[in-house]
Design an enzyme around this catalytic site. Sequence first.
Site, PDB file in Angstrom:
ATOM      1  N   LYS A   1       2.178  -3.037  -0.350  1.00 33.96           N
ATOM      2  CA  LYS A   1       1.146  -2.188   0.245  1.00 33.96           C
ATOM      3  C   LYS A   1       0.767  -2.787   1.586  1.00 33.96           C
ATOM      4  O   LYS A   1       0.335  -3.940   1.672  1.00 33.96           O
ATOM      5  CB  LYS A   1      -0.061  -2.094  -0.677  1.00 33.96           C
ATOM      6  CG  LYS A   1      -1.214  -1.279  -0.096  1.00 33.96           C
ATOM      7  CD  LYS A   1      -2.248  -0.920  -1.149  1.00 33.96           C
ATOM      8  CE  LYS A   1      -1.727   0.134  -2.082  1.00 33.96           C
ATOM      9  NZ  LYS A   1      -2.772   0.679  -2.959  1.00 33.96           N
TER      10      LYS A   1
ATOM     11  N   VAL B   1       2.620   2.446   1.136  1.00 30.55           N
ATOM     12  CA  VAL B   1       3.248   1.680   0.066  1.00 30.55           C
ATOM     13  C   VAL B   1       4.766   1.817   0.180  1.00 30.55           C
ATOM     14  O   VAL B   1       5.277   2.930   0.347  1.00 30.55           O
ATOM     15  CB  VAL B   1       2.771   2.153  -1.321  1.00 30.55           C
ATOM     16  CG1 VAL B   1       3.376   1.273  -2.408  1.00 30.55           C
ATOM     17  CG2 VAL B   1       1.255   2.125  -1.405  1.00 30.55           C
TER      18      VAL B   1
ATOM     19  N   ILE C   1       7.323   4.846  -0.467  1.00 28.61           N
ATOM     20  CA  ILE C   1       7.127   5.589  -1.707  1.00 28.61           C
ATOM     21  C   ILE C   1       5.734   6.200  -1.821  1.00 28.61           C
ATOM     22  O   ILE C   1       5.447   6.909  -2.786  1.00 28.61           O
ATOM     23  CB  ILE C   1       7.381   4.695  -2.938  1.00 28.61           C
ATOM     24  CG1 ILE C   1       6.464   3.470  -2.932  1.00 28.61           C
ATOM     25  CG2 ILE C   1       8.838   4.283  -3.002  1.00 28.61           C
ATOM     26  CD1 ILE C   1       6.613   2.581  -4.151  1.00 28.61           C
ATOM     27  N   GLY C   2       4.859   5.953  -0.848  1.00 31.19           N
ATOM     28  CA  GLY C   2       3.535   6.546  -0.932  1.00 31.19           C
ATOM     29  C   GLY C   2       2.690   6.189   0.269  1.00 31.19           C
ATOM     30  O   GLY C   2       3.013   5.289   1.043  1.00 31.19           O
TER      31      GLY C   2
ATOM     32  N   GLY D   1      -1.702   6.322   1.632  1.00 30.73           N
ATOM     33  CA  GLY D   1      -3.090   6.565   1.269  1.00 30.73           C
ATOM     34  C   GLY D   1      -3.962   6.514   2.500  1.00 30.73           C
ATOM     35  O   GLY D   1      -3.470   6.476   3.640  1.00 30.73           O
ATOM     36  N   GLY D   2      -5.285   6.513   2.284  1.00 28.17           N
ATOM     37  CA  GLY D   2      -6.204   6.531   3.406  1.00 28.17           C
ATOM     38  C   GLY D   2      -6.189   5.246   4.203  1.00 28.17           C
ATOM     39  O   GLY D   2      -6.417   5.252   5.406  1.00 28.17           O
ATOM     40  N   MET D   3      -5.920   4.118   3.538  1.00 31.23           N
ATOM     41  CA  MET D   3      -5.993   2.824   4.212  1.00 31.23           C
ATOM     42  C   MET D   3      -4.657   2.115   4.317  1.00 31.23           C
ATOM     43  O   MET D   3      -4.537   1.149   5.054  1.00 31.23           O
ATOM     44  CB  MET D   3      -6.987   1.917   3.475  1.00 31.23           C
ATOM     45  CG  MET D   3      -8.418   2.371   3.577  1.00 31.23           C
ATOM     46  SD  MET D   3      -9.533   1.278   2.666  1.00 31.23           S
ATOM     47  CE  MET D   3      -9.104   1.701   0.990  1.00 31.23           C
TER      48      MET D   3
ATOM     49  N   ASP E   1     -13.845   1.654  -6.878  1.00 31.01           N
ATOM     50  CA  ASP E   1     -13.156   2.882  -6.440  1.00 31.01           C
ATOM     51  C   ASP E   1     -12.298   3.444  -7.572  1.00 31.01           C
ATOM     52  O   ASP E   1     -11.135   3.794  -7.376  1.00 31.01           O
ATOM     53  CB  ASP E   1     -12.298   2.594  -5.202  1.00 31.01           C
ATOM     54  CG  ASP E   1     -11.882   3.877  -4.473  1.00 31.01           C
ATOM     55  OD1 ASP E   1     -12.601   4.891  -4.610  1.00 31.01           O
ATOM     56  OD2 ASP E   1     -10.851   3.871  -3.780  1.00 31.01           O
TER      57      ASP E   1
END
Length: 704
Positions: A41, A26, A18-19, A21-23, A135
Amino acid sequence: MIKIGMLIGDRYEILEKIGTGGMSDVYKAKDHKLNRFVAVKVLKQEFSENANFVSKFRIEAQAAAGLMHPNIVNVYDVGEEGGIYYIVMELVEGITLKKYIEKKARLSVKEAISIAIQVSMGIEAAHNNHIIHRDIKPQNIIISKEGKVKVTDFGIAKAATSNTITSNVMGSVHYTSPEQARGGYSDEKSDIYSLGITMFEMLTGRVPFNGETTVAIAIKHIQEELPSPRDYVSEIPISVEQIVWKCCQKSPDRRYQSMAELIVDLKQSLLNPDEDFVKVIDPDEEASTRMITDRDMLQIKRQSDRRDSMDEAMRLRKDSGRYYEEDEEEEDEEDEIDWDDDDDYDPKMEKITTVLAVVAALLIGCIVIFFVGRGLGMFRFGADSGEEEQQQEENEKVEMIRVVGLNVEEAKRKLLELGLTPEIKYEPNSAYEVGTVLRASVQDGLMIDKNTVVLLTVAEGTDGVKVPSVTGKSKSEAVSILEKDGFVVSATESFDAQVESGYVISQSPEADTTAPEGSSITIRVSQGAEETKVRVPDVIGLTEMDATVSLTESGLSVGTVSQVSNEDPSLTDMVCYQSYSVGSYVNQGTAIDLKVSTGPSNVTYRYSEGITAPTEDPDYRSGMAVNVTVNTSDGTQLLSTQATSFPVAVNYTGIKSATGVITFHFTVEQEGVTTTDPETGETITAQPTTQEKTVRREISFTQE
């Protein structure tokens, strides 16, 4: 590698991605123990291989798991399985604040402040538990379908800032505080700065500092003054401008000192937006040089006179103490001084002050001795000792030992004991015994960090086995070839649009090199092209916000949103049109245009034509009595009459529907039929019969 359908932790079934990111990536998953949906995650491979990062990530994620607050995406679990490091979180059905801002261009002042209050409350709960986010940015703030604002990514932020990670820095540098940009110490006030930048973006639709490189943006955070949000949106109230300005001060001491202070001003700005109530404390100004006024000078003179009188009185008391004891009345007359009540001298107070000063000096001396002794390793107590040992372990360096000439197994063992990570490369060499270390990538005696990778070049002898080429072959064929030559096969999988699924993309060591018999050969097997087509969901009947969330979750974006009238009243304020059919497959990220219904239109129609006879039925005869009704498509009856002649003249206006139907109902009489019985010759005449007939005729009305 995570695959759809796999079970991790013996309870979480991976359902869909569903997603990303940089690290981390998900996934939506189902917790079979508690029968609920969760978000999992998973750290990306490049970070999972960094032992230092993983250790910090696990500690911080476990700390974040203790946070429970309505404005925080709660962490349920932390785990590791087969080299996969993951955290299990609350699944929030919604959209990130970043996408929400992009969708609306900018938010209204009330909406921005309401979101900021909820974010502040979530961060405040973390700060109260001694957890700093580090962050804060719109990408880490989620707005749920119910309108609840939640902050996510606690834990992973601190682990990230403790390591040199640049993969997602471009998205974060726009919101980083000056002290973070310098690489210095960051605390709760760093989160306040980042929230101020986020508020600036909510109010204006843009970030205050931008540049071509991350370094250029970071320098602007350090050196340039924050532009006023009112320069971009003039209707922003002065109190809101001042709140953003105070949050984004370069010096942490000039910002809000806690989230609680910020929340108070945010709530006040909702009630009195145009009042200038925000107070900024300037420590530099408080300590700066100022002009001395006449009043200041008078006060200084008075204080100086009092100090001189005090000194003289103390001298007299010291020289003639016994005299004053014998004649106390005379003492009062001779040494009467015009003291202010606040400055009355009391010898008892002098003694007490002296004793307190001595005690304070002793305490300070003890504290200094304690810290000096602790620094020398003389004192170690409980948690302090544990923290110190943990810090030493994190920063500990080790001296590289000499491994050249040792057997590879012995060298590996010694390096592992030092906390170093050995890697092996073989090289044909007949001068040394097989398995002897020829070279090391780190020089003997060099001080290096723990967990450093040390590459050992090892002699394999001249009779090493040549590695066959298996690139482009099927996995089963590659395994068969390599095992036939005495190698052990280790396979990994990855997506590759150029190589058919199930075939080898690459191998390590490469083909035509030599390796010892029985050594491991790693092959990378293709899973084919990564599926980029997504199925278009049904958003008809949803609100614009819910439709946006649904499309975003499906990997799509929202295109043009327009408003149109729709005759279905149940769709008022709902999506009544989407530009791609439900269930069709489109490329990921495709923009779907939406139309939102404003309700039934105010357009009216008229019907002023003559209704002709129902000649569609062949049994109709001129002059028959016909019941005629006219109904619109929304059920309104315009006409109900009986006619024997046609056309029937009608004239109706103000009709709300564009179409309707005319219904004709009449009776057909059939005469009796005369027949003759063939046996008796008798004539029989049947009775006349009737038959009911219905004719329907659809019509369209003319727009007025």
